[in-house]
Design a protein around this motif. Sequence first.
Motif, PDB file in Angstrom:
ATOM      1  N   PHE A   1      35.281  86.403  52.603  1.00 53.32           N
ATOM      2  CA  PHE A   1      35.633  86.713  53.982  1.00 53.32           C
ATOM      3  C   PHE A   1      35.322  85.520  54.873  1.00 53.32           C
ATOM      4  O   PHE A   1      34.598  84.603  54.488  1.00 53.32           O
ATOM      5  CB  PHE A   1      34.911  87.976  54.476  1.00 53.32           C
ATOM      6  CG  PHE A   1      33.420  87.883  54.524  1.00 53.32           C
ATOM      7  CD1 PHE A   1      32.761  87.419  55.661  1.00 53.32           C
ATOM      8  CD2 PHE A   1      32.645  88.280  53.445  1.00 53.32           C
ATOM      9  CE1 PHE A   1      31.382  87.349  55.717  1.00 53.32           C
ATOM     10  CE2 PHE A   1      31.264  88.220  53.481  1.00 53.32           C
ATOM     11  CZ  PHE A   1      30.633  87.745  54.623  1.00 53.32           C
ATOM     12  N   THR A   2      35.897  85.537  56.057  1.00 50.35           N
ATOM     13  CA  THR A   2      35.635  84.522  57.075  1.00 50.35           C
ATOM     14  C   THR A   2      35.024  85.223  58.282  1.00 50.35           C
ATOM     15  O   THR A   2      35.514  86.271  58.706  1.00 50.35           O
ATOM     16  CB  THR A   2      36.933  83.797  57.478  1.00 50.35           C
ATOM     17  OG1 THR A   2      37.484  83.177  56.310  1.00 50.35           O
ATOM     18  CG2 THR A   2      36.672  82.735  58.535  1.00 50.35           C
TER      19      THR A   2
ATOM     20  N   ARG B   1      28.595  88.047  59.894  1.00 52.87           N
ATOM     21  CA  ARG B   1      28.774  89.497  59.854  1.00 52.87           C
ATOM     22  C   ARG B   1      29.927  89.813  58.894  1.00 52.87           C
ATOM     23  O   ARG B   1      31.018  89.262  59.019  1.00 52.87           O
ATOM     24  CB  ARG B   1      29.089  90.048  61.245  1.00 52.87           C
ATOM     25  CG  ARG B   1      29.274  91.555  61.283  1.00 52.87           C
ATOM     26  CD  ARG B   1      29.412  92.092  62.689  1.00 52.87           C
ATOM     27  NE  ARG B   1      28.220  91.850  63.489  1.00 52.87           N
ATOM     28  CZ  ARG B   1      27.093  92.562  63.399  1.00 52.87           C
ATOM     29  NH1 ARG B   1      27.002  93.542  62.545  1.00 52.87           N
ATOM     30  NH2 ARG B   1      26.061  92.276  64.173  1.00 52.87           N
ATOM     31  N   VAL B   2      29.656  90.703  57.945  1.00 49.55           N
ATOM     32  CA  VAL B   2      30.696  91.147  57.013  1.00 49.55           C
ATOM     33  C   VAL B   2      31.747  91.910  57.806  1.00 49.55           C
ATOM     34  O   VAL B   2      31.404  92.771  58.623  1.00 49.55           O
ATOM     35  CB  VAL B   2      30.089  92.034  55.904  1.00 49.55           C
ATOM     36  CG1 VAL B   2      31.182  92.596  54.997  1.00 49.55           C
ATOM     37  CG2 VAL B   2      29.055  91.248  55.096  1.00 49.55           C
ATOM     38  N   PRO B   3      33.040  91.603  57.605  1.00 54.68           N
ATOM     39  CA  PRO B   3      34.094  92.315  58.346  1.00 54.68           C
ATOM     40  C   PRO B   3      34.028  93.832  58.139  1.00 54.68           C
ATOM     41  O   PRO B   3      33.705  94.308  57.041  1.00 54.68           O
ATOM     42  CB  PRO B   3      35.390  91.742  57.755  1.00 54.68           C
ATOM     43  CG  PRO B   3      34.998  90.408  57.209  1.00 54.68           C
ATOM     44  CD  PRO B   3      33.584  90.574  56.723  1.00 54.68           C
TER      45      PRO B   3
ATOM     46  N   PRO C   1      21.333  92.186  46.749  1.00 58.41           N
ATOM     47  CA  PRO C   1      21.101  90.822  46.287  1.00 58.41           C
ATOM     48  C   PRO C   1      22.425  90.167  45.897  1.00 58.41           C
ATOM     49  O   PRO C   1      23.317  90.819  45.355  1.00 58.41           O
ATOM     50  CB  PRO C   1      20.185  90.998  45.076  1.00 58.41           C
ATOM     51  CG  PRO C   1      20.399  92.399  44.626  1.00 58.41           C
ATOM     52  CD  PRO C   1      20.812  93.187  45.836  1.00 58.41           C
ATOM     53  N   CYS C   2      22.544  88.878  46.194  1.00 57.73           N
ATOM     54  CA  CYS C   2      23.799  88.201  45.900  1.00 57.73           C
ATOM     55  C   CYS C   2      23.607  86.693  45.827  1.00 57.73           C
ATOM     56  O   CYS C   2      22.564  86.156  46.201  1.00 57.73           O
ATOM     57  CB  CYS C   2      24.852  88.533  46.956  1.00 57.73           C
ATOM     58  SG  CYS C   2      24.449  87.941  48.616  1.00 57.73           S
ATOM     59  N   HIS C   3      24.634  86.040  45.328  1.00 57.84           N
ATOM     60  CA  HIS C   3      24.799  84.607  45.456  1.00 57.84           C
ATOM     61  C   HIS C   3      25.986  84.429  46.399  1.00 57.84           C
ATOM     62  O   HIS C   3      26.925  85.222  46.371  1.00 57.84           O
ATOM     63  CB  HIS C   3      25.116  83.951  44.110  1.00 57.84           C
ATOM     64  CG  HIS C   3      23.952  83.927  43.189  1.00 57.84           C
ATOM     65  ND1 HIS C   3      23.645  84.980  42.358  1.00 57.84           N
ATOM     66  CD2 HIS C   3      23.007  82.987  42.985  1.00 57.84           C
ATOM     67  CE1 HIS C   3      22.570  84.685  41.675  1.00 57.84           C
ATOM     68  NE2 HIS C   3      22.156  83.476  42.026  1.00 57.84           N
ATOM     69  N   ALA C   4      25.916  83.413  47.225  1.00 53.74           N
ATOM     70  CA  ALA C   4      27.009  83.151  48.157  1.00 53.74           C
ATOM     71  C   ALA C   4      27.414  81.694  48.041  1.00 53.74           C
ATOM     72  O   ALA C   4      26.587  80.830  47.727  1.00 53.74           O
ATOM     73  CB  ALA C   4      26.574  83.474  49.583  1.00 53.74           C
ATOM     74  N   ARG C   5      28.689  81.442  48.294  1.00 60.37           N
ATOM     75  CA  ARG C   5      29.202  80.074  48.260  1.00 60.37           C
ATOM     76  C   ARG C   5      29.891  79.768  49.583  1.00 60.37           C
ATOM     77  O   ARG C   5      30.796  80.488  50.008  1.00 60.37           O
ATOM     78  CB  ARG C   5      30.183  79.886  47.115  1.00 60.37           C
ATOM     79  CG  ARG C   5      30.743  78.480  47.064  1.00 60.37           C
ATOM     80  CD  ARG C   5      31.751  78.327  45.950  1.00 60.37           C
ATOM     81  NE  ARG C   5      32.218  76.953  45.959  1.00 60.37           N
ATOM     82  CZ  ARG C   5      32.468  76.260  44.888  1.00 60.37           C
ATOM     83  NH1 ARG C   5      32.338  76.801  43.697  1.00 60.37           N
ATOM     84  NH2 ARG C   5      32.894  75.020  44.985  1.00 60.37           N
TER      85      ARG C   5
ATOM     86  N   THR D   1      34.061  80.458  55.947  1.00 62.98           N
ATOM     87  CA  THR D   1      34.547  81.254  54.827  1.00 62.98           C
ATOM     88  C   THR D   1      33.480  81.256  53.746  1.00 62.98           C
ATOM     89  O   THR D   1      32.963  80.198  53.377  1.00 62.98           O
ATOM     90  CB  THR D   1      35.879  80.701  54.274  1.00 62.98           C
ATOM     91  OG1 THR D   1      36.852  80.760  55.322  1.00 62.98           O
ATOM     92  CG2 THR D   1      36.360  81.513  53.088  1.00 62.98           C
ATOM     93  N   VAL D   2      33.153  82.440  53.270  1.00 64.04           N
ATOM     94  CA  VAL D   2      32.109  82.600  52.277  1.00 64.04           C
ATOM     95  C   VAL D   2      32.607  83.498  51.150  1.00 64.04           C
ATOM     96  O   VAL D   2      33.370  84.448  51.403  1.00 64.04           O
ATOM     97  CB  VAL D   2      30.804  83.188  52.902  1.00 64.04           C
ATOM     98  CG1 VAL D   2      31.067  84.545  53.527  1.00 64.04           C
ATOM     99  CG2 VAL D   2      29.677  83.257  51.907  1.00 64.04           C
ATOM    100  N   THR D   3      32.213  83.180  49.938  1.00 64.17           N
ATOM    101  CA  THR D   3      32.455  84.044  48.782  1.00 64.17           C
ATOM    102  C   THR D   3      31.112  84.584  48.341  1.00 64.17           C
ATOM    103  O   THR D   3      30.162  83.822  48.150  1.00 64.17           O
ATOM    104  CB  THR D   3      33.136  83.284  47.632  1.00 64.17           C
ATOM    105  OG1 THR D   3      34.400  82.799  48.112  1.00 64.17           O
ATOM    106  CG2 THR D   3      33.360  84.175  46.428  1.00 64.17           C
TER     107      THR D   3
END
Length: 107
Positions: free
Chosen positions: A18-19, A35-37, A59-63, A101-103
């Motif tokens: 998302f962006t 903020r997550v859409p 928990p997550c990894h983000a790019r 933009t993040v994954t």
Amino acid sequence: MNLTRRAAGYAAGMSLTFTATLFEWRGPAPHFFLRVPDDQVPDLRSAARLVTYGWGMIPCHARVGETIFRTAIFPKDGGYLLPVKVAVRRAEALEEGQDVTVTVMPG
């Protein structure tokens, strides 16, 4: 438990992208967040039931760009926030108010 297909996919290891606009929360220790859409919140809420380690934290990894980091998405005011670490902001030259933009991948 009734999970949507996207929520079950996230819990099983799929990513979401998302962006969002980077903003600063000026509390006792200032932090920056995305903020997550709203359209992805119900799926995350459903997935959280399977992957949370407490308080709805996911928990997550983000790019962001070329930078991958470990963090946790957490619930706030009916939505979810993704913290963006100082090291990530510096590495990717991110500034407050910038669209990012993040994954996000389960982590």
